[in-house]
Design a protein around this motif. Structure first.
Motif, PDB file in Angstrom:
ATOM      1  N   UNK A 212       0.870  -1.182   0.000  1.00 62.57           N
ATOM      2  CA  UNK A 212       0.000   0.000   0.000  1.00 62.57           C
ATOM      3  C   UNK A 212       0.906   1.231   0.000  1.00 62.57           C
ATOM      4  N   UNK A 213       0.849   2.011  -1.082  1.00 63.66           N
ATOM      5  CA  UNK A 213       1.793   3.114  -1.273  1.00 63.66           C
ATOM      6  C   UNK A 213       1.088   4.463  -1.219  1.00 63.66           C
TER       7      UNK A 213
ATOM      8  N   UNK B  85      -1.849   2.517  -5.059  1.00 69.01           N
ATOM      9  CA  UNK B  85      -1.629   3.885  -4.609  1.00 69.01           C
ATOM     10  C   UNK B  85      -2.880   4.429  -3.921  1.00 69.01           C
ATOM     11  N   UNK B  86      -2.691   5.156  -2.841  1.00 69.71           N
ATOM     12  CA  UNK B  86      -3.828   5.800  -2.166  1.00 69.71           C
ATOM     13  C   UNK B  86      -3.791   7.321  -2.291  1.00 69.71           C
TER      14      UNK B  86
ATOM     15  N   UNK C 270      -6.516   3.575   3.537  1.00 71.62           N
ATOM     16  CA  UNK C 270      -5.339   2.716   3.515  1.00 71.62           C
ATOM     17  C   UNK C 270      -5.683   1.274   3.891  1.00 71.62           C
ATOM     18  N   UNK C 271      -6.641   1.130   4.784  1.00 70.10           N
ATOM     19  CA  UNK C 271      -7.090  -0.212   5.148  1.00 70.10           C
ATOM     20  C   UNK C 271      -7.834  -0.859   3.985  1.00 70.10           C
ATOM     21  N   UNK C 272      -8.650  -0.069   3.292  1.00 70.16           N
ATOM     22  CA  UNK C 272      -9.381  -0.592   2.136  1.00 70.16           C
ATOM     23  C   UNK C 272      -8.429  -1.005   1.024  1.00 70.16           C
ATOM     24  N   UNK C 273      -7.361  -0.236   0.832  1.00 77.18           N
ATOM     25  CA  UNK C 273      -6.368  -0.586  -0.186  1.00 77.18           C
ATOM     26  C   UNK C 273      -5.725  -1.928   0.140  1.00 77.18           C
ATOM     27  N   UNK C 274      -5.429  -2.145   1.420  1.00 78.27           N
ATOM     28  CA  UNK C 274      -4.852  -3.426   1.846  1.00 78.27           C
ATOM     29  C   UNK C 274      -5.837  -4.563   1.612  1.00 78.27           C
ATOM     30  N   UNK C 275      -7.102  -4.315   1.883  1.00 74.33           N
ATOM     31  CA  UNK C 275      -8.129  -5.341   1.664  1.00 74.33           C
ATOM     32  C   UNK C 275      -8.196  -5.747   0.198  1.00 74.33           C
TER      33      UNK C 275
END
Length: 369
Positions: free
Chosen positions: A167-168, A199-200, A209-214
């Motif tokens: 996650x960047x 990318x967030x 950022x949590x959603x990007x990891x998900x």
């Protein structure tokens, strides 16, 4: 008459003694105020809240360390300062309040620092992760890519799916450099593994950022790492029963079942040495980029799930980095297209590393313009 005269004399004496006694606390208070006013005032500007558990938290730990080591300084901080024009206003206000040293701790504060520094030549400004300097402005950073490489080894040894999620924050050289170093570490022990990047465009947005990891976990990643200021990605990994690599500070408290280790900052010693140099009149503007041997970057303790053989492998490589025997960006290094960018035996220059705009082989993702 004698008795009356004696009484008057005693009364006058009592008043004089009381007056002398009453002056002492005032003198002491004056001394305390003078001592307080003599303290060197130092201000820190943070892009996120000090409770983020990440970037700003790590800097604030350094600020506290500075106060412990140099008692005759008085520090203050402003948190959650937006990058851009608003930071110029905040920095100006801090100078106007008498702060003689300003530590601006985010890349996006750079132009504001330069503008304010021109107006206040007697104030020293230190900007973290930037590249613009002036006579009263220096920059500072650490070679976090060295720690990133080591965490890549841990991730490469841990993954079962051979898909690792990253996650960047923003597509700037600092972040790209970290992704590349991490990927080189992963593939040094697991050439079949891939590092997927999302990318967030945020530094501190726990939900995003949590959603990007998900999304990366849903794409098959079983290890998650990040260049973010929150533990959201770590928590997302733990909720899915997967593993993670923290950043900025030891994130094991936030996700104890997931965190294998963290690439961490240790700003305290740098802040102490810099303030000492300014106080002694020996400081000169420079661009500090400290290596792991300076202990400005390091690894947090390993989680209980990391095997001893992996710990030993990482420790051996860490010692090679510290001694200078091994350099992370030493060729041969290819980019995503398979084109050789760094020849065998050649080391990338600092200038090239500081201007990274391409991904190494093994990274899945694009760099937005």
């Amino acid at each position: 008459m004698k008795k009356i005269l004696w009484f008057v004399l005693m009364l006058m004496l009592a008043f004089n003694l009381a007056g002398c006694g009453g002056e002492k606390p005032q003198v002491q208070d004056d001394k305390k105020q003078a001592a307080s006013s003599e303290k060197l005032k130092i201000a820190f500007v943070y892009v996120g809240p000090v409770g983020d558990g990440g970037w700003s938290y790590a800097h604030d730990q350094g600020r506290k360390y500075l106060e412990q080591q140099i008692p005759d300084v008085e520090t203050t901080y402003i948190e959650s300062v937006p990058e851009g024009a608003d930071s110029e206003r905040v920095i100006t206000e801090l100078v106007e309040k008498g702060n003689k040293i300003i530590f601006a701790t985010s890349f996006g504060f750079m132009d504001s620092v330069i503008k304010v520094a021109q107006k206040y030549p007697d104030v020293k400004f230190l900007h973290c992760s930037g590249y613009k300097t002036a006579e009263n402005v220096g920059t500072y950073f650490g070679r976090m890519y060295q720690a990133r490489y080591l965490t890549g080894i841990v991730a490469g040894k841990t993954t079962q799916s051979n898909v690792i999620g990253y996650v960047a924050a923003f597509p700037i050289p600092e972040v790209i450099r970290g992704i590349n170093a991490f990927t080189l570490g992963v593939r040094s022990v697991n050439p079949n593994a891939k590092v997927k990047v999302v990318w967030t465009n945020t530094w501190y947005d726990p939900a995003a950022e949590k959603e990007a990891a998900k999304s990366l976990l849903e794409a098959g990643a079983d290890v998650i790492t990040q260049h973010q200021d929150t533990p959201g990605p770590q928590q997302a990994a733990e909720e899915k029963g997967k593993f993670s690599i923290g950043y900025n500070s030891d994130m094991s408290k936030m996700a104890p079942k997931a965190v294998l280790t963290s690439a961490v900052w240790n700003w305290g010693p740098y802040y102490v040495e810099t303030v000492k140099a300014i106080k002694e009149g020996t400081w000169k503007s420079n661009q500090y980029w400290g290596p792991m041997s300076d202990q400005i970057v390091d690894l947090a303790p390993f989680g209980p799930m990391v095997p001893d053989d992996v710990k030993k492998l990482v420790e051996n490589k860490k010692q090679e980095i510290i001694s200078g025997k091994f350099d992370v960006f030493t060729g041969p290094i290819k980019d995503q297209t398979g084109k050789e960018r760094v020849a065998a035996g050649q080391q990338m220059s600092d200038a090239d590393m500081l201007s990274f705009d391409w991904f190494v082989e093994g990274v899945e993702g694009t760099i937005p313009k």
